[in-house]
Write a protein that holds these residues in place. Structure first.
Motif, PDB file in Angstrom:
ATOM      1  N   ALA A  38       0.827  -1.216   0.000  1.00  0.00           N
ATOM      2  CA  ALA A  38       0.000   0.000   0.000  1.00  0.00           C
ATOM      3  C   ALA A  38       0.860   1.264   0.000  1.00  0.00           C
ATOM      4  CB  ALA A  38      -0.954   0.001   1.191  1.00  0.00           C
ATOM      5  N   CYS A  39       1.750   1.369  -0.992  1.00  0.00           N
ATOM      6  CA  CYS A  39       2.655   2.520  -1.085  1.00  0.00           C
ATOM      7  C   CYS A  39       1.987   3.689  -1.813  1.00  0.00           C
ATOM      8  CB  CYS A  39       3.924   2.141  -1.836  1.00  0.00           C
ATOM      9  SG  CYS A  39       4.844   0.792  -1.092  1.00  0.00           S
ATOM     10  N   GLY A  40       2.337   4.882  -1.405  1.00  0.00           N
ATOM     11  CA  GLY A  40       1.793   6.066  -2.062  1.00  0.00           C
ATOM     12  C   GLY A  40       2.419   6.310  -3.423  1.00  0.00           C
ATOM     13  N   ALA A  41       3.660   5.873  -3.603  1.00  0.00           N
ATOM     14  CA  ALA A  41       4.360   6.046  -4.874  1.00  0.00           C
ATOM     15  C   ALA A  41       5.555   5.099  -4.926  1.00  0.00           C
ATOM     16  CB  ALA A  41       4.835   7.489  -5.038  1.00  0.00           C
ATOM     17  N   SER A  42       6.033   4.836  -6.122  1.00  0.00           N
ATOM     18  CA  SER A  42       7.225   3.990  -6.293  1.00  0.00           C
ATOM     19  C   SER A  42       7.867   4.310  -7.632  1.00  0.00           C
ATOM     20  CB  SER A  42       6.859   2.505  -6.223  1.00  0.00           C
ATOM     21  OG  SER A  42       5.955   2.157  -7.263  1.00  0.00           O
ATOM     22  N   SER A  43       9.145   3.966  -7.759  1.00  0.00           N
ATOM     23  CA  SER A  43       9.876   4.255  -8.997  1.00  0.00           C
ATOM     24  C   SER A  43      10.910   3.184  -9.287  1.00  0.00           C
ATOM     25  CB  SER A  43      10.602   5.613  -8.908  1.00  0.00           C
ATOM     26  OG  SER A  43       9.720   6.668  -8.634  1.00  0.00           O
ATOM     27  N   ASN A 136      -1.244   3.002   4.933  1.00  0.00           N
ATOM     28  CA  ASN A 136      -1.997   2.524   6.094  1.00  0.00           C
ATOM     29  C   ASN A 136      -1.255   2.659   7.423  1.00  0.00           C
ATOM     30  OD1 ASN A 136      -0.064   0.637   5.543  1.00  0.00           O
ATOM     31  ND2 ASN A 136      -1.483  -1.077   5.211  1.00  0.00           N
ATOM     32  N   LYS A 137      -0.119   3.358   7.428  1.00  0.00           N
ATOM     33  CA  LYS A 137       0.639   3.581   8.665  1.00  0.00           C
ATOM     34  C   LYS A 137       1.586   4.758   8.461  1.00  0.00           C
ATOM     35  CE  LYS A 137       3.483  -0.351   7.199  1.00  0.00           C
ATOM     36  NZ  LYS A 137       3.854  -1.745   7.499  1.00  0.00           N
ATOM     37  N   ASP A 144       8.838  -4.606   6.337  1.00  0.00           N
ATOM     38  CA  ASP A 144       8.596  -4.188   4.953  1.00  0.00           C
ATOM     39  C   ASP A 144       9.917  -4.182   4.173  1.00  0.00           C
ATOM     40  OD1 ASP A 144       5.864  -3.673   5.504  1.00  0.00           O
ATOM     41  OD2 ASP A 144       6.370  -1.681   6.250  1.00  0.00           O
ATOM     42  N   PHE A 145      10.932  -3.612   4.797  1.00  0.00           N
ATOM     43  CA  PHE A 145      12.253  -3.516   4.173  1.00  0.00           C
ATOM     44  C   PHE A 145      12.811  -4.917   3.874  1.00  0.00           C
ATOM     45  CE2 PHE A 145      16.900  -2.979   4.340  1.00  0.00           C
ATOM     46  CZ  PHE A 145      17.061  -1.946   3.412  1.00  0.00           C
TER      47      PHE A 145
END
Length: 285
Positions: A38-43, A136-137, A144-145
């Motif tokens: 549930a990430c807000g953005a990624s690249s 969500n947090k 996660d890492f």
């Protein structure tokens, strides 16, 4: 247990990946991880270590269209990762010395928590992936890492294997094109004696309709015994022929004089992968 189950599901999804280009594969990867975490953005970034240039190759999030294709020097979190060839986890970017905030300033996006990982093909650093802001947090957690690090190891192997497959296909296509355009006939067999090349000129010279591709070279016995024996000499005894001749019977009293040479078929690394016979109709010469 839930964490382990989730990891197994992600691994299963990764193993199903099908893609044409490297960037397509890495885009699938960041989308999958972003969705599950549930990430807000990624690249996904490409990295040129010689020029020390980093480029946004693929991105997700509200400003993906604005940043894709943008290049910059080694700076910020991803710049540190590229320079040091290490992954970096910044739980909270506020006041962190490696967080530059330049992209945030341009896009008006607010990066709060970030994970950045190096992508390798063997020892070659070819890119990096970055995940920003869990929805969500407040911030990413160590779990996660660790999860992404495991998945990234698998993805790197998948991407590298795909790269090799594409390269081999390209070389095979190039070889097939070259063989098909030879002025003479060419028949090639693999180490198991299976016919893997039978170019159009060979069909023309031999005046045949039967398809020999995929068959054992022993099937050539009924077509041209001398041709079959010449290939056998290479496969079995490594006996190479240069500028030899035989008469090929077409039936009805017709014959052709065939000039031929044989050779080992070799891979890029020099290992023998089969035998080849190249020939011409020299009846009127």
């Amino acid at each position: 247990m839930d964490c382990l189950k989730n990891l197994k599901e992600l691994v299963s999804e990764l193993e199903k990946f099908k893609f044409e280009t490297e960037e397509d594969g890495w885009e699938l990867f960041i989308k999958l991880v972003s969705e599950r975490l549930a990430c807000g953005a990624s690249s996904f970034f490409t990295i040129d270590e010689n020029k020390k240039i980093i480029s946004f190759a693929r991105a997700t999030g509200p400003h993906s269209g604005e940043i894709t294709g943008v290049s910059f020097g080694y700076t910020g979190v991803v710049g540190w990762c590229a320079s040091n060839r290490k992954d970096l986890f910044v739980k909270n970017t506020k006041g962190h010395p490696l967080f530059s905030g330049k992209v945030d300033h341009i896009t008006k996006f607010e990066t709060k928590s970030i994970m950045c990982f190096c992508c390798y093909y063997g020892e070659t650093l070819m890119g990096a992936v970055e995940f920003i802001n869990p929805k969500n947090k407040p911030e990413f957690e160590d779990a996660d890492f660790d999860t992404v690090k495991i998945l990234l190891s698998l993805m790197s192997r998948i991407a590298y294997a795909n790269k090799l497959e594409v390269t081999v296909k390209h070389l095979n296509d190039k070889a097939q094109s070259t063989i098909n355009n030879l002025s003479g006939g060419f028949i090639g067999v693999d180490l198991e004696g299976r016919i893997i090349f039978f170019n159009p000129k060979a069909v023309e010279i031999l005046e045949i309709k039967e398809d020999y591709m995929g068959k054992s070279y022993s099937e050539l016995e009924k077509l041209a015994p001398d041709m079959k024996e010449a290939i056998k000499d290479v496969l079995v005894d490594n006996k190479i022929a240069k500028r030899m001749e035989f008469f090929y019977s077409l039936g009805g009293g017709r014959h052709k004089k065939i000039g031929y040479s044989t050779m080992n078929i070799k891979a890029v690394d020099g290992s023998v992968t089969g035998a080849g016979l190249i020939f011409q109709d020299i009846t009127n010469l």
